[in-house]
Design a protein around this motif. Structure first.
Motif, PDB file in Angstrom:
ATOM      1  N   ASP A 116      -9.383   7.227  -3.571  1.00  0.00           N
ATOM      2  CA  ASP A 116     -11.278   6.196  -3.838  1.00  0.00           C
ATOM      3  C   ASP A 116     -10.920   5.058  -2.573  1.00  0.00           C
TER       4      ASP A 116
ATOM      5  N   ALA B 133     -13.570   3.340  -1.073  1.00  0.00           N
ATOM      6  CA  ALA B 133     -13.815   1.989  -1.483  1.00  0.00           C
ATOM      7  C   ALA B 133     -13.147   1.510  -2.032  1.00  0.00           C
ATOM      8  N   ALA B 134     -11.816   1.415  -3.137  1.00  0.00           N
ATOM      9  CA  ALA B 134     -10.804   0.405  -3.767  1.00  0.00           C
ATOM     10  C   ALA B 134      -9.490   0.752  -2.700  1.00  0.00           C
ATOM     11  N   GLY B 135      -9.583   1.713  -1.993  1.00  0.00           N
ATOM     12  CA  GLY B 135      -8.618   1.317  -0.937  1.00  0.00           C
ATOM     13  C   GLY B 135      -7.308   2.363  -1.984  1.00  0.00           C
ATOM     14  N   THR B 136      -7.278   2.613  -3.105  1.00  0.00           N
ATOM     15  CA  THR B 136      -6.579   3.610  -3.714  1.00  0.00           C
ATOM     16  C   THR B 136      -5.971   5.285  -3.478  1.00  0.00           C
TER      17      THR B 136
ATOM     18  N   VAL C 156      -8.276   6.680   2.461  1.00  0.00           N
ATOM     19  CA  VAL C 156      -7.084   5.575   2.090  1.00  0.00           C
ATOM     20  C   VAL C 156      -6.779   5.137   3.486  1.00  0.00           C
TER      21      VAL C 156
ATOM     22  N   THR D 260      -4.062   7.889  -6.264  1.00  0.00           N
ATOM     23  CA  THR D 260      -3.509   7.346  -7.638  1.00  0.00           C
ATOM     24  C   THR D 260      -3.017   9.532  -7.940  1.00  0.00           C
TER      25      THR D 260
ATOM     26  N   THR E 141      -6.293  11.255  -6.157  1.00  0.00           N
ATOM     27  CA  THR E 141      -7.141  10.781  -6.433  1.00  0.00           C
ATOM     28  C   THR E 141      -7.353   9.527  -5.349  1.00  0.00           C
TER      29      THR E 141
END
Length: 93
Positions: free
Chosen positions: A83, A85-88, A64, A90, A81
């Motif tokens: 992600d 694919a989602a660009g997040t 990311v 957390t 975490t």
């Protein structure tokens, strides 16, 4: 990908353990050896064709990019975490 964050400011002095999430301001070719053990990448700057995300794709690791203040907001050793694919990104509570 979930793992402990490793905040790195200087690649030559860094030690990244297998499974850690590499959190940096930016990367260049001098950072490439750190990608061998990192599980994911978070950068404060970058573009889709920048060094960090390009190498991350080559190694099949989630990334990311363009997360302002990531090296300041994420604590070294904190569980995060990533992600790609989602660009997040957390953090664990």
């Amino acid at each position: 990908m979930t793992g402990r964050a490793r905040i790195v400011h200087e690649p030559g002095r860094a030690r990244v353990e297998p499974g850690e999430i590499l959190v940096v301001a930016t990367t260049d070719p001098g950072w490439t050896p750190l990608f061998l053990t990192a599980a994911a990448l978070v950068t404060e700057t970058g573009a889709i064709m920048a060094h960090g995300p390009t190498v991350a794709r080559e190694y099949g690791m989630p990334a990311v990019i363009s997360v302002p203040g990531a090296t300041r907001l994420i604590t070294d050793g904190q569980v995060v975490t990533v992600d790609g694919a989602a660009g997040t990104v957390t953090t664990a509570l």
